[in-house]
Design an enzyme around this catalytic site. Structure first.
Site, PDB file in Angstrom:
ATOM      1  N   ASP A  80      -5.883  -3.618  -2.746  1.00 48.44           N
ATOM      2  CA  ASP A  80      -4.854  -3.824  -1.769  1.00 48.44           C
ATOM      3  C   ASP A  80      -4.059  -4.325  -1.073  1.00 48.44           C
ATOM      4  OD1 ASP A  80      -3.646  -2.038   0.989  1.00 48.44           O
ATOM      5  OD2 ASP A  80      -4.783  -0.356   0.710  1.00 48.44           O
ATOM      6  N   SER A 103       1.130  -1.347   0.196  1.00 47.18           N
ATOM      7  CA  SER A 103       0.120   0.132  -0.228  1.00 47.18           C
ATOM      8  C   SER A 103       0.861   0.988  -0.154  1.00 47.18           C
ATOM      9  CB  SER A 103      -0.827  -0.138   0.874  1.00 47.18           C
ATOM     10  OG  SER A 103      -1.983   0.673   0.653  1.00 47.18           O
TER      11      SER A 103
END
Length: 296
Positions: free
Chosen positions: A171, A42
């Site tokens: 993610d 991320s």
């Protein structure tokens, strides 16, 4: 024992809190240490990509503070210097499915001087995403850098990820919020930076839907990181104090990086102790000295 020559570095996800990674990377530069491999998830993937490409941490700090100084300057950069059209930032899948475009966001955040592909970075880089359709972790080590980072930062329900190999990705924190297990091979020391934090106390008795959604993800990320650490801890685990910042507080970049300064000092102390311990020569005692030591 010999001085560790190879350090594996893992940079976790946490939205805007991931800007704290920059201060920790300064510790490596100030100690003249270069990680042998970096794994990022991320926001850790975005920051890690810049650093792995050869961008010094001080320069990275200046870039982040300039880009995220305030909303007006950011808009001037996006729509002026980068000539981005507003609709280009959106991924439209119908009126009921409007998201920010992850790949476009990554492209805007990454400096123009960075290489186009992951395999071209100076430090080997592993970008962690989640293959949504296969329900498994995806470790990206080749291919377009912006696309891989765009996949890794794709918060479900908010940011859309590009398809990779024809499949949807989201993610990386969904599967591995602090990916230190991917920097173990062939290194002497594993360092992990965890910026997941925890949800901030609600400002009202009824938090907004987005605050609840993102806070719930942070709870999941936090628990997963704790479990992984308990099963197989890295050599150094640093958790900067970033709980006072929200995952969307990008325009508080200067404050977030400053809040990580104590953790930067902590990292330097731990690395120094470990390096000294590695270089210390064992003391050879004579037979008489060994007997005296046992008696004392």
């Amino acid at each position: 024992m010999t001085t560790p020559r190879r350090i594996g570095l893992a940079l976790g996800g946490g939205g805007a809190r991931g800007l704290a990674h920059i201060a920790l990377l300064e510790a490596f530069d100030e100690m003249n240490l270069t990680p042998a491999v970096i794994a990022g998830c991320s926001m850790g993937a975005l920051v890690g990509a810049c650093y792995a490409a050869g961008m010094p941490a001080k320069e990275l700090r200046l870039h982040a503070e300039k880009l995220l100084s305030n909303r007006v300057d950011f808009a001037r950069y996006v729509f002026g210097a980068r000539k981005t059209k507003p609709l280009e930032l959106l991924s439209l899948g119908g009126l009921a499915s409007m998201h920010l475009d992850g790949e476009r966001l990554a492209d805007l955040a990454l400096p123009d001087t960075l290489p186009r592909n992951i395999e071209e970075t100076r430090i080997p880089l592993k970008i962690i995403a989640c293959d949504y359709e296969r329900m498994e972790e995806a470790v990206l080590t080749t291919g377009p850098l912006a696309k891989a980072v765009g996949a890794s930062i794709a918060i479900p329900g908010l940011i859309s990820a590009p398809t990779i190999d024809g499949r949807v990705h989201v993610d990386g924190g969904v599967v591995n919020p602090v990916p230190f297990d991917h920097v173990r091979d062939g290194v002497d020391l594993v360092v992990a930076i965890d910026v997941t934090g925890k949800p901030r106390p609600a400002k009202s008795s009824k938090p907004g839907n987005m605050e609840i959604a993102v806070g719930s993800l942070l709870i999941m990320f936090n628990r997963m990181a704790q479990l992984k650490r308990a099963l197989s801890p890295p050599d150094v685990y640093i958790t900067p104090r970033v709980e006072d910042f929200g995952s969307a507080d990008f325009f508080r970049a200067r404050d977030i990086i400053a809040a990580a300064e104590p953790s930067k000092d902590e990292l330097k102390r731990k690395l120094e102790r470990m390096l000294i311990a590695e270089t210390a020569e064992p003391v050879q005692l004579t037979h008489t000295q060994a007997e005296d030591k046992r008696e004392s």
